[in-house]
Design a protein around this motif. Structure first.
Motif, PDB file in Angstrom:
ATOM      1  N   ALA A 307       0.830  -1.212   0.000  1.00 21.57           N
ATOM      2  CA  ALA A 307       0.000   0.000   0.000  1.00 21.57           C
ATOM      3  C   ALA A 307       0.863   1.260   0.000  1.00 21.57           C
ATOM      4  CB  ALA A 307      -0.928  -0.014   1.205  1.00 21.57           C
ATOM      5  N   MET A 308       1.973   1.248   0.726  1.00 25.56           N
ATOM      6  CA  MET A 308       2.866   2.404   0.752  1.00 25.56           C
ATOM      7  C   MET A 308       3.450   2.666  -0.630  1.00 25.56           C
ATOM      8  SD  MET A 308       4.959   2.071   4.339  1.00 25.56           S
ATOM      9  CE  MET A 308       4.353   0.768   5.398  1.00 25.56           C
ATOM     10  N   LEU A 309       3.805   1.599  -1.340  1.00 20.92           N
ATOM     11  CA  LEU A 309       4.302   1.774  -2.702  1.00 20.92           C
ATOM     12  C   LEU A 309       3.216   2.339  -3.602  1.00 20.92           C
ATOM     13  CD1 LEU A 309       6.551  -1.300  -3.654  1.00 20.92           C
ATOM     14  CD2 LEU A 309       7.211   1.098  -3.568  1.00 20.92           C
ATOM     15  N   GLU A 310       2.025   1.830  -3.448  1.00 22.86           N
ATOM     16  CA  GLU A 310       0.927   2.299  -4.292  1.00 22.86           C
ATOM     17  C   GLU A 310       0.685   3.796  -4.096  1.00 22.86           C
ATOM     18  OE1 GLU A 310      -3.671   1.014  -5.445  1.00 22.86           O
ATOM     19  OE2 GLU A 310      -2.558  -0.053  -3.884  1.00 22.86           O
ATOM     20  N   ARG A 311       0.856   4.265  -2.866  1.00 23.94           N
ATOM     21  CA  ARG A 311       0.648   5.690  -2.557  1.00 23.94           C
ATOM     22  C   ARG A 311       1.931   6.499  -2.720  1.00 23.94           C
ATOM     23  NH1 ARG A 311      -1.795   3.331   2.003  1.00 23.94           N
ATOM     24  NH2 ARG A 311      -0.110   4.132   3.332  1.00 23.94           N
ATOM     25  N   ASP A 312       3.037   5.841  -3.047  1.00 22.76           N
ATOM     26  CA  ASP A 312       4.348   6.502  -3.137  1.00 22.76           C
ATOM     27  C   ASP A 312       4.683   7.214  -1.826  1.00 22.76           C
ATOM     28  OD1 ASP A 312       6.759   7.257  -4.154  1.00 22.76           O
ATOM     29  OD2 ASP A 312       5.986   8.766  -5.546  1.00 22.76           O
ATOM     30  N   ALA A 313       4.399   6.518  -0.707  1.00 24.66           N
ATOM     31  CA  ALA A 313       4.552   7.115   0.626  1.00 24.66           C
ATOM     32  C   ALA A 313       5.912   6.759   1.198  1.00 24.66           C
ATOM     33  CB  ALA A 313       3.424   6.634   1.532  1.00 24.66           C
TER      34      ALA A 313
END
Length: 752
Positions: A307-313
């Motif tokens: 999820a962090m990758l998907e949000r570029d977080a």
């Protein structure tokens, strides 16, 4: 045309290459070829390949003129492969016994599938063997031949090519080739698996996948080269895009891609710190660009990272990884404290000295567990005194050996405050063994490991195979070896052995052994003085007897009846007897002294002068034979317990079959050899010549100069004197030749 072609790419593996090739050549299945590619390896690997190819026509060697990397080296071999099937074997890995027969049998039983996947285990330096965690996928339950759709979990196997056999026409049909860069196995592995219609499995360990402690895995190197993984997955998805009938593999491959990106981010030894944010943002861009419709993230912590990758977080990812790092740091400190408590705390004085600045002009020397001033460290000391007298040279000497220190040599008693202060403050530490466990390698210190011989008997980690030969703690051994910056080498054979036996991050210097310089530089006058110091007459034939230590025997136990042998040789011969350094000042040898006929030279401070004085060396398995061979004088091997010694201690070659001269296995045979021309005849000379060409690579009389100029003066290796070819070297002249013109030595009893 062979049934199997084994592709073996080779680069800087001289310590492991022979074992790899032997594991193939020793198989009970013979219908194969080896296509080995020397990827412009800077060590002796190319020469090792050529030696094997000269002995077995199933080996073909390709020498590349520039280093192209693992993938393209494999491609070069594929162009030359002729077998029905291609197997890839990395040159530090090995095949298990019977592997090729099992592979060939399974191929035939399953009707020649396009890919056969077989099992592997990981092997470690400490003898640990870890099985493949997904070996359950290789069970033969179900159809003999299947597709990836029948068992999609096969994608979860480790992304390596070395546990598979590929039909060569399948490779050509699919246009498979290895790309350049890191992670080159991923495109080949995934693209071949999703393309194959007929896959078979073999539930048998065929590959022993070596996990090297140092230098064996480029993926463990901190580098921007890890960004290559983005190109590799671009190739994979381009491959899928060109084959609409394989579109169902997008989601599984997407999951593999994200997991690999996260693994690179999570491993501390891969990305430079200043490249981590850039890598994360690249990975996030790939995530969003290739996210399959309806994709479901995995559960748990892994899903949060998806999820962090998907949000570029990136900031959120850094915080999460920092929390994990803190937890691991706390655990690590606890383990370190426990480890230190077990080893015992270092003295407060030593710790205080470690906080003081290093002395740029201080060098500490030690040899043979601080038994005195000798060997390679002594030769380096002498050269250093000649070239850089500003450097203070201090020897660490054991209390029992203080009376052996030559006059004028500065020294400190091992264990004293002066000793610990010198170790803490010195910039250079030079030893032919290891310093004590408690010695700390501080930043800026330079540790020079000179060694003290060419290994015939197994050393270091190789002794694990011979537990009766040692009680060594191998983990502690490697901690000591981790301090090395330089390892001196006298021949290419040793380079290969040390690389495997001591797998640490030092630099090997093929300089030659400094202690052997005297064997090349001494004059006839030096030889006469060495003999005169021992009381040897000009007409005396001096036989230097140097047996080695046997771990299974306490103390020095002469394997010869020395008095009887001296009697056989007669008054014109003298036996110089030198016990192993573990047995100095042997009471037993003292009892065997005979007026002018047997001399106990065990306590002689310089073995090199004994070499100069001797007409012939008699030894069993001592490394003395390699040094003495530089003199090109006769050597006799007395191997009465070879069968026992080679089994208990283990050796790197058969010294009886590949001896440097005449061989005797009984006392009577030895007496006959020495009482005739057998020890110095033509046959012995031929054996000695072959031995010298194998083991006298770098000892040309300028080793100490190379060491001092490179390590202490900072001159580049390219500026060092080139090694003089063996045929152009002129060793110290042999003792006077007057006695050589006389009749061969006969038994004294017959002369009387």
């Amino acid at each position: 045309m062979p049934r199997l072609s084994l592709v073996v790419p080779v680069y800087k593996v001289q310590g492991y290459l022979s074992e790899c090739l032997e594991s193939v050549l020793g198989q009970d299945y013979a219908d194969f070829e080896i296509v080995a590619v020397d990827d412009c390896s800077p060590d002796g690997s190319g020469a090792i390949l050529d030696e094997y190819a000269a002995q077995d026509d199933r080996i073909r060697v390709i020498h590349l003129t520039e280093n192209v990397g693992l993938g393209r080296a494999r491609n070069a071999a594929l162009e030359k492969a002729r077998g029905d099937y291609v197997l890839f074997l990395d040159s530090d890995d090995t095949l298990s016994p019977g592997a090729l027969a099992a592979i060939a049998g399974r191929l035939e039983a399953t009707g020649d599938p396009e890919i056969l996947i077989y099992d592997y285990v990981r092997t470690y330096w400490n003898g640990e063997v870890r099985p493949n965690q997904r070996r359950d996928l290789l069970t033969s339950a179900g159809p003999d031949v299947l597709s990836l759709a029948d068992r999609p979990q096969l994608l979860d196997l480790l992304q390596i090519v070395c546990n598979k056999a590929y039909r060569r026409d399948f490779i050509a049909r699919q246009g498979l080739a290895f790309p350049p860069g890191y992670y080159e196995d991923a495109p080949w592995t995934f693209c071949s698996l999703i393309s194959a219609d007929r896959i078979a499995v073999l539930d048998r360990v065929c590959l022993l996948y070596r996990q090297r402690r140092e230098g064996g895995n480029i993926l463990g190197t901190v580098s921007r080269k890890h960004f290559d993984v983005f190109d590799q997955y671009r190739r994979i998805f381009d491959f899928v895009d060109a084959r609409e009938d394989r579109a169902q593999w997008r989601a599984p491959l997407f999951r593999k891609m994200v997991n690999q990106y996260l693994t690179i981010l999570e491993r501390p030894g891969r990305l430079p710190q200043d490249a981590r944010a850039e890598f994360f943002h690249r990975a996030a861009a790939d995530y969003r660009a290739r996210l399959p419709e309806g994709f479901r993230r995995p559960a748990g912590d892994r899903g949060h990272k998806f999820a962090m990758l998907e949000r570029d977080a990136y900031a959120q990812m850094v915080s999460a990884m920092a929390a994990v790092k803190i937890r691991n740091t706390v655990k690590g400190r606890a383990r370190t404290a426990l480890h230190r408590s077990k080893r015992g705390a270092m003295s407060l004085f030593y710790q205080s000295q470690l906080r003081l600045p290093r002395d740029e002009n201080l060098a500490v020397f030690s040899a043979f567990w601080s038994r005195g001033v000798s060997c390679n460290p002594a030769a380096i000391d002498a050269e250093l005194a000649r070239r850089t007298p500003d450097i203070r040279r201090v020897w660490a000497v054991h209390p029992d050996a203080m009376d052996t220190v030559p006059e004028g040599v500065e020294h400190v008693r091992v264990g004293s405050r002066e000793y610990w202060a010198a170790l803490a403050r010195a910039t250079y530490l030079v030893n032919n063994v290891n310093f004590a466990n408690a010695v700390v390698k501080r930043e800026g210190q330079i540790h020079v490991q000179t060694h003290h011989g060419t290994p015939l008997k197994t050393m270091g980690l190789d002794q694990q195979k011979y537990p009766a030969s040692t009680s060594m703690d191998f983990a502690e051994l490697l901690e000591r070896c981790d301090r090395w910056d330089f390892s001196l080498v006298s021949n290419r054979f040793s380079s290969a052995v040390w690389e495997r036996a001591y797998p640490c991050a030092y630099t090997s210097l093929e300089t030659g052994y400094p202690r052997n310089d005297v064997l090349l530089n001494s004059t006839a006058q030096d030889v006469r003085e060495a003999r005169r110091d021992l009381g040897l007459d000009d007409g005396t034939t001096a036989f230097l007897y140097m047996p080695t230590h046997r771990e299974y025997q306490p103390g020095f136990v002469p394997r010869l009846d020395l008095e009887k042998l001296a009697e056989r040789l007669g008054p014109e011969a003298t036996l110089l007897v030198r016990g192993h350094y573990f047995h100095n000042r042997s009471d037993r040898l003292a009892e065997l002294r005979s007026e002018g006929r047997i001399l106990d030279v065990s306590a002689h401070p310089a073995v090199e002068r004994l070499y100069l004085a001797a007409d012939c060396l008699i030894t069993d398995y001592s490394s003395a034979m390699f040094d003495y061979a530089n003199l090109d004088r006769p050597i006799v091997i007395f191997a009465d317990d070879w069968d026992t010694y080679s089994v208990v201690r283990g050796t790197y070659f058969d010294v009886v079959a590949q001896a440097p001269g005449a061989v005797a296995t009984t006392e009577e045979e030895l007496a006959e050899v020495l009482c005739s021309d057998g020890w110095r005849g033509e046959r012995a000379a031929r054996a000695r010549d072959g031995f010298r060409r194998r083991f006298c690579d770098f000892d040309d009389g300028r080793a100490a100069e190379r060491v001092v100029r490179h390590i202490f003066l900072g001159e580049p290796l390219e500026a060092m004197p080139t090694v003089v070819p063996l045929d152009e070297r002129i060793p110290a002249p042999p003792p006077g030749t007057a006695h050589e013109a006389s009749a061969p030595i006969s038994t004294y009893s017959s002369q009387r």
